[in-house]
Scaffold this active site. Structure first.
Site, PDB file in Angstrom:
ATOM      1  N   HIS A   1       0.798  -1.222   0.000  1.00 34.25           N
ATOM      2  CA  HIS A   1       0.000   0.000   0.000  1.00 34.25           C
ATOM      3  C   HIS A   1       0.837   1.282   0.000  1.00 34.25           C
ATOM      4  CE1 HIS A   1      -4.026   1.455  -0.195  1.00 34.25           C
ATOM      5  NE2 HIS A   1      -3.947   2.195   0.884  1.00 34.25           N
TER       6      HIS A   1
ATOM      7  N   HIS B   1      -0.601   2.434   7.592  1.00 34.50           N
ATOM      8  CA  HIS B   1      -0.649   2.936   6.229  1.00 34.50           C
ATOM      9  C   HIS B   1       0.761   3.310   5.763  1.00 34.50           C
ATOM     10  CE1 HIS B   1      -4.967   3.387   5.280  1.00 34.50           C
ATOM     11  NE2 HIS B   1      -4.544   3.759   4.083  1.00 34.50           N
TER      12      HIS B   1
ATOM     13  N   SER C   1      -3.061   5.207  10.789  1.00 32.17           N
ATOM     14  CA  SER C   1      -2.198   6.211  10.164  1.00 32.17           C
ATOM     15  C   SER C   1      -0.825   6.221  10.825  1.00 32.17           C
ATOM     16  CB  SER C   1      -2.830   7.597  10.295  1.00 32.17           C
ATOM     17  OG  SER C   1      -1.905   8.603   9.920  1.00 32.17           O
TER      18      SER C   1
ATOM     19  N   GLU D   1      -8.936  -2.578   2.445  1.00 31.61           N
ATOM     20  CA  GLU D   1      -8.310  -2.069   3.663  1.00 31.61           C
ATOM     21  C   GLU D   1      -9.277  -2.201   4.837  1.00 31.61           C
ATOM     22  OE1 GLU D   1      -6.374   1.822   2.998  1.00 31.61           O
ATOM     23  OE2 GLU D   1      -7.130   1.636   0.942  1.00 31.61           O
TER      24      GLU D   1
ATOM     25  N   TYR E   1     -12.213   0.137   1.017  1.00 29.27           N
ATOM     26  CA  TYR E   1     -12.194  -0.121   2.458  1.00 29.27           C
ATOM     27  C   TYR E   1     -13.229  -1.159   2.887  1.00 29.27           C
ATOM     28  CZ  TYR E   1      -8.995   3.751   3.150  1.00 29.27           C
ATOM     29  OH  TYR E   1      -7.887   4.556   3.122  1.00 29.27           O
TER      30      TYR E   1
END
Length: 727
Positions: free
Chosen positions: A146, A255, A306, A497, A535
């Site tokens: 990713h 991520h 994140s 995701e 997602y």
């Protein structure tokens, strides 16, 4: 349905306007000069040797899969201006092949945003030309890390490629070639091996970027966990029969967005850094990207994880924001950042944290995996799928209540992007009320049906992507789900995701089956597997429609369908039974459109030749300096130099120039700049950050390229800077 030219142009305009962030490391600084970690170059287990019949056959392989590093837009932030200008870290594909008896499974860890069915299908075709029916879509599982800093245009679904200006054959061919070569390398490297399982927690390496969504999950469920983020690193190491390490696989939820949307250099981001660092540790003296011990880092439940741990602030005012309740001024982006001084520093910090977690697990004995090997794979037409509703409090399925999938569609808040990316129009997250204006705009592309609206509620539909097939389908209805049963350890392959809680529910369902069979609940979720469906949020998170929920393509019950399938898959894997193959999707790669311009011509300025040095490095440099040379260049798209390098750093040893770094190394940067499009002139810059431990000796920078004539003929060349001394 025929669509007039005006309508087609409007469709593209609208898509570009709202696509603002298809997907959107950061930690406390680590003082790596004061911490010491034991480095296991050889790993053995304290458990007794198993019977030889329990030994697996395992192959590991790695290959360079770097795509066109210039003039192709990166995939991830959907930022049209974010096209490549060179390389910071190359992209690699790492393959692990497991064989036991008649069962064979391929698991690929590819440093791209996501894979796509067309790429996987072509890889399998290539393998079948070499090995017959040994490899198929059923047992070749390919995942993406990713990274948002790789060239796109390879996913074929129109909405996924439009921000790259359509399909890129160059990117597609590069990825197919690299992944295929990685699998072939692993196939040729299969040896008897044992598998050892371990895990640890890597703290402070991520934050939940949608805590409001997470809080919508039942309190009883949230009470089982001490954090709103999954900070567990799961590892399987592969040990050869002689006790030496063969390879290692790691799963972690973060991520790969430490390199932000201002970056223009190809990079494998934080997980790529962790892989290179671990391989350098385990393979001392080996060139970067050429290890014998291969280390893969797989993206797990990354949906709301994140790396930008400082959180989000308005880019000009510095005020805290979340793009929902705290909004920036118009044209001021709400964007998060990490702990480092810049994006490179943040990438290093997060990668270092993940690397150290993996090294910690490697230093421990590990738990032997001795069970059977199985792979379960099924294609599903999601709008036709039904399942019993899942009860997350009691962790059971409600047999008398059925739910169903929806035709693909994206909600209003998809256009908001995330705080890992940004949008300048301040389209807010969490929108659940329809707007006449937005409905009219989205309806120009394809109006959702009444069934679509009811199925996706409370999502207000912005783009009914499943209803559009021009020039190719905007989103496929058919996707795949996979499960690998690796000696009492389960790898769940999800094509999108999953958010933190979605991933936890997947682990719960699979673990429940394993425990009922008297097995340990060892489970890892591998996101970005085989296809890309954006997602997967929980039903409760879906109700408040932040970005992740608005980007859950198949409606509020997507997760319930996956959970029910995973239960069936785990039962099948442990019992040795089969599941139906399902309807294979169509491959539209040959029909995809593109407006990406080809390389037409390279030329050198009057009085110069390709490779001539425009700017020489200084005669003396010191540790910590950044030294560079600039050359008369040619377009790197002419030759991607996979398994090679556009630039190298060379040192004079015993009268011979020896390569000590390439464009795959952390300390180098290859930067290409177009000087004149009309004349086809360009410049190539080689940069090297001189390490602390460099040997005091003459060094130089070398550049390799290939120039294209107006008739398409390629002329390859190489050149070197003058020598410089390192003090």
């Amino acid at each position: 349905m025929a669509i007039p030219l005006t309508g087609k142009l409007v469709m593209i305009f609208i898509t570009l306007a709202v696509i603002g962030g298809l997907t959107a490391v950061i930690v406390l600084l680590v003082n790596d000069t004061t911490e010491e970690t034991e480095i296991p170059t050889t790993t053995t287990s304290t458990t007794p040797d198993p019977d030889p019949g329990f030994l697996y056959q395992v192959g590991v392989g790695i290959a360079d899969m770097t795509g066109p590093c210039v003039e192709i837009t990166f995939m991830g932030y959907a930022e049209l201006g974010q096209s490549g200008q060179g390389i910071h870290l190359r992209q690699f594909a790492r393959t692990f092949i497991f064989v036991k008896g008649d069962t064979r499974v391929v698991l690929v860890n590819a440093e791209i945003l996501a894979v796509g069915f067309s790429v996987r299908r072509q890889v399998v075709k290539n393998l079948q030309e070499l090995y017959g029916d040994m490899y198929s879509l059923r047992n070749v599982i390919i995942t993406g890390t990713h990274t948002h800093s790789g060239p796109g245009g390879h996913l074929v679904d129109f909405l996924l490629d439009i921000s790259i200006l359509g399909f890129s054959r160059e990117t597609y061919d590069a990825y197919v070639a690299g992944i295929t070569r990685s699998i072939v390398n692993a196939h040729n490297n299969i040896v008897p091996a044992r598998l050892l399982f371990g895990k640890t927690r890597v703290t402070n390496a991520q934050m939940n970027r949608s805590p409001f969504s997470y809080e919508q999950n039942p309190p009883e469920e949230r009470a089982r966990y001490d954090k709103n983020i999954d900070d567990e690193l799961t590892q399987v190491r592969i040990v050869k029969s002689d006790g030496n390490l063969h390879g290692v696989m790691n799963w972690f939820s973060v991520h790969a967005t430490s390199m932000n949307m201002s970056n223009h250099l190809v990079s494998s981001d934080n997980l790529g850094y962790a892989a290179l660092k671990l391989e350098a540790t385990l393979n001392p003296g080996r060139p970067t990207g050429k290890p014998t011990i291969v280390a893969g880092f797989f993206a797990s439940s990354i949906g709301d994880a994140s790396p930008n741990t400082r959180g989000a602030r308005c880019e000009f005012s510095g005020i805290e924001c979340d793009n929902q309740f705290k909004i920036c001024d118009l044209f001021e982006r709400c964007i998060s950042s990490g702990p480092g001084l810049n994006m490179y520093d943040s990438t290093r910090i997060i990668g270092e944290m993940v690397y150290k977690g993996a090294l910690e697990v490697l230093s421990k004995p590990g738990e032997e995996l001795t069970g059977r090997l199985a792979v379960v794979h099924q294609f599903m037409d999601m709008p036709l799928e039904t399942a019993p509703r899942y009860d997350p409090i009691h962790r059971t399925f409600t047999a008398n209540e059925s739910v169903e999938g929806c035709v693909p569609a994206l909600g209003y808040s998809f256009a908001s992007g995330t705080i890992d990316g940004a949008n300048i129009l301040n389209i807010t997250q969490g929108t659940i009320i329809n707007s006449t204006l937005w409905d009219a705009i989205g309806g120009i592309v394809a109006p959702p049906t009444e069934d679509d609206v009811a199925c996706h509620a409370p999502k207000p539909i912005l783009l009914a992507t499943g209803r559009v097939n021009f020039p190719v389908p905007w989103h496929s209805r058919v996707i795949s789900l996979s499960l690998i049963y690796l000696g009492d350890f389960v790898i769940v392959g999800i094509p999108g995701e999953p958010t933190t809680m979605a991933g936890r529910r997947m682990k719960d369902v699979v673990s429940d089956v394993l425990v009922s069979r008297g097995l340990q609940p060892r489970v890892a979720v591998s996101g970005l597997t085989n296809e890309y469906i954006h997602y997967v949020s929980t039903f409760e998170e879906y109700q408040v429609q932040r970005y992740e929920a608005a980007s859950t393509l198949f409606g509020p019950h997507t997760l319930d369908i996956f959970l029910h399938k995973l239960r069936q898959f785990t039962l099948a894997a442990t019992e040795g039974s089969a599941v139906a193959a399902g309807p294979e999707p169509a491959d539209h790669a040959d029909s995809a459109l593109s407006v990406i311009l080809p390389v037409v011509l390279d030329s050198a300025p009057l009085g110069t030749s390709f490779g001539d040095v425009i700017e020489q490095p200084p005669e003396l440099v010191r540790s910590g300096d950044v030294v560079e040379a600039v050359f008369v260049g040619a377009n790197p798209r002419n030759d991607l130099l996979q398994e090679s390098s556009h630039i190298t750093v060379e040192r004079l040893e015993l009268g011979q120039w020896v390569t000590i770094a390439t464009d795959a190394d952390w300390d180098t940067k290859f930067v290409w700049q177009r000087e004149s499009t009309l004349r086809g002139t360009s410049a190539a810059r080689a940069q090297w950050a001189v390490p602390r431990d460099v040997i005091a000796a003459p060094h130089r920078l070398r550049y390799r390229g290939a120039a294209r004539s107006v008739r398409g003929h390629l002329t390859r060349f190489h050149a070197a800077s003058r020598a410089f001394s390192v003090a």
